[in-house]
Design a protein around this motif. Structure first.
Motif, mmCIF file in Angstrom:
data_model
loop_
_atom_site.group_PDB
_atom_site.id
_atom_site.type_symbol
_atom_site.label_atom_id
_atom_site.label_comp_id
_atom_site.label_asym_id
_atom_site.label_seq_id
_atom_site.Cartn_x
_atom_site.Cartn_y
_atom_site.Cartn_z
ATOM 1 N N ILE A 1 0.972 -1.093 -0.117
ATOM 2 C CA ILE A 1 -0.099 0.043 -0.190
ATOM 3 C C ILE A 1 1.452 1.620 -0.087
ATOM 4 O O ILE A 1 2.120 1.418 0.216
ATOM 5 C CB ILE A 1 -0.546 0.037 1.004
ATOM 6 C CG1 ILE A 1 0.460 -0.375 2.655
ATOM 7 C CG2 ILE A 1 -2.145 -1.229 1.160
ATOM 8 C CD1 ILE A 1 -1.243 0.691 3.690
ATOM 9 N N GLY B 1 -1.263 -3.087 5.024
ATOM 10 C CA GLY B 1 -1.707 -3.985 3.746
ATOM 11 C C GLY B 1 -2.500 -5.030 4.792
ATOM 12 O O GLY B 1 -3.614 -5.108 3.616
ATOM 13 N N ASN C 1 -7.570 7.393 9.910
ATOM 14 C CA ASN C 1 -8.969 7.280 8.740
ATOM 15 C C ASN C 1 -10.038 8.571 8.433
ATOM 16 O O ASN C 1 -10.510 8.615 7.245
ATOM 17 C CB ASN C 1 -9.492 5.738 8.923
ATOM 18 C CG ASN C 1 -10.926 6.592 10.223
ATOM 19 O OD1 ASN C 1 -10.828 7.957 10.869
ATOM 20 N ND2 ASN C 1 -11.151 5.391 10.844
ATOM 21 N N SER D 1 -9.694 8.326 4.022
ATOM 22 C CA SER D 1 -10.291 7.155 3.939
ATOM 23 C C SER D 1 -11.940 7.149 4.073
ATOM 24 O O SER D 1 -13.015 6.571 3.054
ATOM 25 C CB SER D 1 -10.001 6.091 5.114
ATOM 26 O OG SER D 1 -8.804 6.217 5.791
ATOM 27 N N SER E 1 -10.938 0.706 6.211
ATOM 28 C CA SER E 1 -9.144 0.169 4.247
ATOM 29 C C SER E 1 -8.450 -0.370 5.108
ATOM 30 O O SER E 1 -7.946 -0.266 5.926
ATOM 31 C CB SER E 1 -9.227 0.870 3.942
ATOM 32 O OG SER E 1 -8.622 2.124 4.264
ATOM 33 N N SER F 1 -5.997 0.326 4.122
ATOM 34 C CA SER F 1 -4.472 1.196 4.654
ATOM 35 C C SER F 1 -4.942 1.896 5.771
ATOM 36 O O SER F 1 -4.215 2.315 6.354
ATOM 37 C CB SER F 1 -5.157 3.100 3.124
ATOM 38 O OG SER F 1 -5.102 1.964 1.895
ATOM 39 N N ARG G 1 -2.476 2.631 9.352
ATOM 40 C CA ARG G 1 -1.981 3.885 10.362
ATOM 41 C C ARG G 1 -2.718 3.739 11.955
ATOM 42 O O ARG G 1 -2.078 4.350 12.494
ATOM 43 C CB ARG G 1 -2.587 4.686 9.768
ATOM 44 C CG ARG G 1 -1.857 5.266 8.062
ATOM 45 C CD ARG G 1 -2.706 6.628 7.850
ATOM 46 N NE ARG G 1 -3.737 6.583 7.273
ATOM 47 C CZ ARG G 1 -4.406 5.610 6.165
ATOM 48 N NH1 ARG G 1 -2.739 6.256 5.138
ATOM 49 N NH2 ARG G 1 -5.538 5.868 5.929
#
Ligand code: NAD
Length: 386
Positions: free
Chosen positions: A25, A49, A148, A151, A339, A341, A345
């Motif tokens: 990612i 990922g 996020n 996202s 997600s 991604s 985080r």
């Protein structure tokens, strides 16, 4: 040394780990407001990922927790007095929960949590914790602010386009073998020129405005603190003093304020009636910001042309929840902020916060919601206790 009780959503029905569609990612090191992405000292216990938000993913915390001598309990069994969550809560020093599968930390549960010092949200939005009761009990509440935001902003843009262009019903016609173009387009419009307004222009709301600027839509917002004039002029924003003024003026309303006692059901029947006929309402913030039944009625009467979001009450939503089958809805389960991604985080941020907590060093101001008996950091800017 300490018990860390972590509540995560169940594993995929097809088993864990899933087969990943991509090998890596993008690496994001900094957010738009200059804030750096999480930077824990320990090695991440995962490859970015990977699926971390479910029980077997354990937010990648297992090896770190064991190296520190902590007991890590991970469960998805969170509701009711005989749940694993309630069983382990009295001895837990730290509780970790995600808004997607919230372990509701009510006043009653906080009263049983004699040892609890940190309620950590792996994600953003800590309304599943009774913040007033946590403040009174001296519990710190922290979340991985910023992790996020993009996202969710991307999800909102997707919902704006899919509702206005009538994407989901048209896709279903294609899947069903049809070619009924007149049915597809009889509710399909361009977003160009439509007025879009967000109630709350914090990290997510502002990111949505920035992204929709490219669609040549006049942009509106209201929020507690007016934005910097340079941002207002860069995006051509119209500021409204209150939600009612915004609701009357736009074609699409986006809700992006936190849930706390005075925002609960503030978008009620009366507020919906103030919107133009044929407006769209997007809500990825929290379900309890709106009156659930009034939304269904507005869709059935045609006053609202569509409603989309990923937040429900309670979560998980029962299979007969009226929002699953109301007309012209673009609902998903609570997924926008989790997600793969985003997980990389917020799992890294969870580890960073744990390192600070156990290392007795300050948790970043941006991550704090409640500390030292009251709202703190982002909590002081975005929440109220009443
Ligand atoms: P943020 O703290 O950056 O921004 C919230 C903004 O709302 C602040 O600027 C604040 O001034 C404003 N605000 C608060 N009360 C208000 C009121 N009564 N009227 C007008 N403005 C008000 O938060 P964020 O990161 O943008 O997230 C917003 C919310 O979105 C979260 O609290 C959470 O509930 C939700 N969220 C959902 C997901 C998801 O997966 N669906 C993920 C992240 C966050």
């Amino acid at each position: 040394m300490a018990r860390i009780l972590c509540v995560l959503y169940p594993d995929p029905e097809s088993g864990y780990p899933p087969t990943y569609t991509r090998d890596d990612i993008p690496v994001i090191t900094q957010y738009a407001n200059g804030q750096t992405a999480p930077l824990p000292e320990a090695d991440l216990g995962f490859k970015p990922g990977q699926l971390l938000g479910c029980v077997s993913g354990e937010l990648g915390l297992r090896s770190w927790a064991e190296s520190q001598g902590h007991e890590l309990i991970v469960t998805s069994d969170k509701d009711g007095s005989d749940s694993e969550f309630e069983k382990y809560l009295p001895e837990a020093e730290v509780v970790i929960s995600q808004p997607f599968w919230p372990a509701y930390l009510t006043k009653e549960r906080i009263a049983k949590a004699h040892n609890l010092k940190l309620a950590l949200t792996a994600g953003i939005g800590s309304d599943h914790v009774d913040l007033d009761a946590a403040a009174k009990a001296g519990i710190t509440v922290a979340e991985v602010t910023g992790s996020n935001s993009i996202s969710v902003a991307e999800h909102v843009v997707m919902m704006v386009l899919s509702l206005v262009r009538n994407y989901l019903p048209s896709h279903q016609i294609a899947v069903n073998g049809g070619w009924d173009i007149a049915d597809c387009v009889s509710r399909s419009y361009d977003v160009e020129g439509m007025h879009f307004g967000t109630i709350g222009a914090g990290r997510i709301g502002l990111a949505v405005l920035r992204r929709l600027k490219a669609f040549d839509m006049p942009l509106h917002y209201t929020q507690r603190h007016q934005l910097d004039p340079t941002i207002e002029s860069e995006l051509g924003l119209t500021y409204h003093p209150d939600a009612e003024s915004l609701a009357r003026s736009v074609d699409i309303v986006n809700l992006q304020v936190p849930l706390y006692p005075s925002t609960e059901r503030f978008f009620n029947r009366e507020m919906l009636a103030k919107m133009k006929r044929g407006s769209y309402l997007i809500n990825t913030a929290r379900a309890q910001l709106v009156d659930q039944d009034a939304v269904v009625e507005a869709l059935e009467s045609g006053h609202l042309a569509g409603y989309a979001g990923d937040v429900w009450y309670p979560q998980p939503a029962p299979s007969n929840h009226p929002w699953r089958n109301m007309p012209w809805n673009g609902m998903t389960p609570h997924m926008s902020g989790t997600s793969l991604s985003a997980q990389a985080r917020y799992a890294a941020g969870t580890l960073e916060i744990l390192e600070c907590f156990f290392g007795h060093s300050p948790i970043r101001e941006d991550y704090l919601i409640v500390d030292n008996g009251g709202l703190a950091g982002t909590g002081a800017k975005s929440y109220k206790l009443n």
